[in-house]
Design a protein around this motif. Structure first.
Motif, PDB file in Angstrom:
ATOM      1  N   ASP A  69       0.829  -1.214   0.000  1.00 10.98           N
ATOM      2  CA  ASP A  69       0.000   0.000   0.000  1.00 10.98           C
ATOM      3  C   ASP A  69       0.866   1.268   0.000  1.00 10.98           C
ATOM      4  O   ASP A  69       0.673   2.175   0.835  1.00 10.98           O
ATOM      5  CB  ASP A  69      -0.976  -0.005   1.201  1.00 10.98           C
ATOM      6  CG  ASP A  69      -1.964  -1.154   1.095  1.00 10.98           C
ATOM      7  OD1 ASP A  69      -2.335  -1.514  -0.045  1.00 10.98           O
ATOM      8  OD2 ASP A  69      -2.339  -1.729   2.140  1.00 10.98           O
ATOM      9  N   ASN A  70       1.812   1.268  -0.901  1.00 13.55           N
ATOM     10  CA  ASN A  70       2.698   2.428  -1.127  1.00 13.55           C
ATOM     11  C   ASN A  70       3.631   2.744   0.035  1.00 13.55           C
ATOM     12  O   ASN A  70       4.221   3.826   0.060  1.00 13.55           O
ATOM     13  CB  ASN A  70       1.884   3.696  -1.453  1.00 13.55           C
ATOM     14  CG  ASN A  70       1.148   3.540  -2.759  1.00 13.55           C
ATOM     15  OD1 ASN A  70       1.705   3.014  -3.706  1.00 13.55           O
ATOM     16  ND2 ASN A  70      -0.110   3.953  -2.789  1.00 13.55           N
ATOM     17  N   THR A 102      -1.076  -4.319  -3.067  1.00  9.20           N
ATOM     18  CA  THR A 102      -2.211  -3.483  -2.671  1.00  9.20           C
ATOM     19  C   THR A 102      -3.148  -4.373  -1.854  1.00  9.20           C
ATOM     20  O   THR A 102      -3.449  -5.491  -2.266  1.00  9.20           O
ATOM     21  CB  THR A 102      -2.991  -3.011  -3.925  1.00  9.20           C
ATOM     22  OG1 THR A 102      -2.036  -2.565  -4.872  1.00  9.20           O
ATOM     23  CG2 THR A 102      -3.949  -1.901  -3.603  1.00  9.20           C
ATOM     24  N   THR A 103      -3.577  -3.883  -0.709  1.00 14.59           N
ATOM     25  CA  THR A 103      -4.407  -4.749   0.140  1.00 14.59           C
ATOM     26  C   THR A 103      -5.808  -4.165   0.354  1.00 14.59           C
ATOM     27  O   THR A 103      -6.011  -2.955   0.274  1.00 14.59           O
ATOM     28  CB  THR A 103      -3.756  -4.984   1.530  1.00 14.59           C
ATOM     29  OG1 THR A 103      -3.757  -3.761   2.253  1.00 14.59           O
ATOM     30  CG2 THR A 103      -2.338  -5.505   1.403  1.00 14.59           C
ATOM     31  N   THR A 104      -6.729  -5.072   0.635  1.00 15.57           N
ATOM     32  CA  THR A 104      -8.099  -4.687   1.009  1.00 15.57           C
ATOM     33  C   THR A 104      -8.452  -5.442   2.281  1.00 15.57           C
ATOM     34  O   THR A 104      -8.336  -6.673   2.328  1.00 15.57           O
ATOM     35  CB  THR A 104      -9.110  -5.105  -0.091  1.00 15.57           C
ATOM     36  OG1 THR A 104      -8.626  -4.636  -1.338  1.00 15.57           O
ATOM     37  CG2 THR A 104     -10.499  -4.553   0.175  1.00 15.57           C
ATOM     38  N   SER A 222      -4.646  -9.479  -0.737  1.00 11.83           N
ATOM     39  CA  SER A 222      -3.468  -8.782  -1.229  1.00 11.83           C
ATOM     40  C   SER A 222      -3.369  -9.060  -2.731  1.00 11.83           C
ATOM     41  O   SER A 222      -3.673 -10.168  -3.193  1.00 11.83           O
ATOM     42  CB  SER A 222      -2.202  -9.255  -0.517  1.00 11.83           C
ATOM     43  OG  SER A 222      -1.097  -8.576  -1.088  1.00 11.83           O
ATOM     44  N   THR A 347      -3.370  -3.176   9.486  1.00 14.04           N
ATOM     45  CA  THR A 347      -2.180  -2.961   8.644  1.00 14.04           C
ATOM     46  C   THR A 347      -1.304  -4.211   8.665  1.00 14.04           C
ATOM     47  O   THR A 347      -0.817  -4.668   7.630  1.00 14.04           O
ATOM     48  CB  THR A 347      -1.382  -1.733   9.151  1.00 14.04           C
ATOM     49  OG1 THR A 347      -2.285  -0.639   9.249  1.00 14.04           O
ATOM     50  CG2 THR A 347      -0.238  -1.388   8.237  1.00 14.04           C
ATOM     51  N   GLY A 350      -2.626  -6.923   6.457  1.00 13.70           N
ATOM     52  CA  GLY A 350      -2.343  -6.660   5.041  1.00 13.70           C
ATOM     53  C   GLY A 350      -0.900  -7.007   4.691  1.00 13.70           C
ATOM     54  O   GLY A 350      -0.627  -7.600   3.642  1.00 13.70           O
ATOM     55  N   SER A 354       0.397 -10.109   2.209  1.00 15.04           N
ATOM     56  CA  SER A 354       1.293  -9.785   1.084  1.00 15.04           C
ATOM     57  C   SER A 354       2.558 -10.640   1.131  1.00 15.04           C
ATOM     58  O   SER A 354       3.058 -11.078   0.079  1.00 15.04           O
ATOM     59  CB  SER A 354       1.675  -8.297   1.124  1.00 15.04           C
ATOM     60  OG  SER A 354       0.507  -7.509   1.105  1.00 15.04           O
TER      61      SER A 354
END
Ligand code: NDP
Length: 422
Positions: A69-70, A102-104, A222, A347, A350, A354
């Protein structure tokens, strides 16, 4: 931070610690714990579990430049298995150069249940429970008021009637927002408190009241999208074969089990480092792998031929915590959490998912490319050399000589060590 981590794997321990110090990811107190290799002391260990005779160590590694996530993370990993950390670094680097993961976070609640039996009219029991839902939620919340004060608590109730071998159960599910905790003890306390009310509402008998590790209300996804060329010269060919490997893991349970084991090489390593209950995570994810009635690979990979991208996706239950259990007790966990910049529970979930996807990419890339043994054999040679008595001074030489042999085994490793010492 990028450059100071370059060729981290080639450095010796003092140099690695220097990089950690320069990176400023650890406060002095925690940096000193790492420098002194301070681990759990006996007295603390003895207060954690029963019959303690000492503490048991495992290697503690880090994987730098892992982008989720950046944000760039340094991943703490605890594992005894050679090549897991190297593989995670390798895949993490490919994905970082492709925009990262990128995670949700779909939701973050825990589910527990009270199973009731000896109920003659299950329809009426179900209706009575639903009619008294507010009262039952209040009872659950009164049993654990601190989580309600923090903004969480019991949120919903669901019911299922299940029959097995002539016995019918009315199962009452409690859905709880446990905030930053995994919530096993919270749920168990709330569920115990519901037993008497449920028995009197239904006329049934409670068999048990307990958290479920099938955490379908804590799902995390992820995703990564890798340009074919990032996979190497034959990137498109590899990407297409990774897509085939993904289909294979969906269709063959024998492959699915190993496909998922590879994912857990990553997930377990960071779950252990972060002080979470890895049996609970294994149980959650492994049961989720059979959600369609058939055990399948947890991740999927597909090629987007229009955009020349390999797209990977992993959805798993990830009910990890940032507080509770042994998280605040074990000094190594405090170090690992600080390396991760003390993430909150969502967090962390996520990041862990990943890491699982990265580990899967590394394994599939090796499997459909050169095969898994090429990288493994060097590490296997190293393990044999250590077992045979090689020291830091002659380890590299013993490994090189061992790899020149037609067959590698402990007897040959011992012979090489003995020849070198003469
Ligand atoms: P704890 O019993 O440690 O409870 C969490 C603690 O964190 C509470 O004391 C709570 O304080 C505190 N806390 C502080 N801040 C927060 C916050 N923001 N949000 C939530 N809690 C906060 O742990 P859990 O209930 O999470 O249970 C996890 C443990 O249970 C693990 O060690 C696990 O191994 C074990 N376990 C697992 C089982 C399973 O998986 N089936 C079964 C049984 C046990 P306060 O009380 O003041 O709210």
């Amino acid at each position: 931070m990028g450059n100071i981590w370059s060729r981290f794997y080639k450095k010796n321990r003092a140099e690695r610690l220097e990089v950690i110090e320069q990176s400023n990811i650890l406060e002095e107190e925690y940096l000193n714990l790492v420098k002194d290799n301070t681990v759990l002391d006996y007295d603390t260990a003895n207060n954690m579990v029963e019959n303690v005779i000492g503490t048991f160590s495992l290697p503690f590694s880090v994987v730098p430049n892992f982008v989720v996530d950046n944000k760039s993370y340094v991943i703490p990993m605890v594992t005894e298995e050679p090549s897991v950390v190297a593989a995670c670094s390798n895949a993490g680097k490919i994905v970082a150069s492709s925009g990262g993961f990128t995670t949700t976070i779909h939701d973050r609640k825990m589910i527990g249940h009270v199973a009731l039996y000896n109920i003659s009219d299950t329809d009426s029991a179900e209706q009575t429970i639903l009619k008294n839902k507010d009262l039952l939620l209040k009872t659950a919340n009164e049993a654990y008021p601190s989580i309600v004060q923090r903004g969480g608590g019991a949120k919903d109730i669901d019911i299922r009637v299940l029959t097995e071998d002539g016995t019918t159960f009315v199962v009452v599910y409690l859905i709880v927002d446990t905030l930053e905790a995994m919530g096993a003890n919270m749920l168990n306390t709330m569920l115990e408190a519901l037993k008497v009310s449920l028995e009197s509402l239904t006329g049934g008998i409670a068999l048990m009241a307990i958290l479920s590790n099938y955490a379908t209300s804590s799902l995390v996804t992820s995703r990564c999208a890798i340009p074919f060329e990032k996979l190497g010269e034959n990137g498109k060919y590899l990407a297409e074969r990774i897509e085939l490997a993904s289909k294979f893991a969906q269709s063959d349970v024998y492959r699915a089990a190993t496909h998922n084991k590879g994912i857990f090489n990553g997930i377990d390593s960071i779950v252990i480092a972060s002080g979470n209950d890895w049996r609970a995570i294994e149980s959650s994810c492994q049961s989720y792998a059979v959600k369609d009635g058939k055990y399948k690979g947890l991740s999927t990979w597909r090629c987007d031929l229009e955009n020349n991208l390999l797209i990977g996706e992993l959805t798993v239950p990830m009910p990890v915590a940032s507080v509770g259990g042994s998280i605040g007790i074990n000094p190594s966990v405090k170090v690992a959490r600080q390396i991760l910049n003390n993430p909150d529970a969502k967090t962390l979930a996520g990041i862990i998912t990943s890491v699982g996807l990265a580990q899967n990419l590394a394994a599939l890339k090796a499997l459909v490319g050169d095969g898994i043994q090429k990288g493994h054999m060097k590490l296997h040679a190293k393990s044999l050399a250590i077992l045979a008595g090689a020291t830091n001074d002659n380890l590299d030489l013993v490994v090189d000589k061992l790899r020149e042999q037609k067959h590698m085994n402990l007897a040959i490793a011992k012979q090489i060590v003995s020849e070198l010492s003469n």
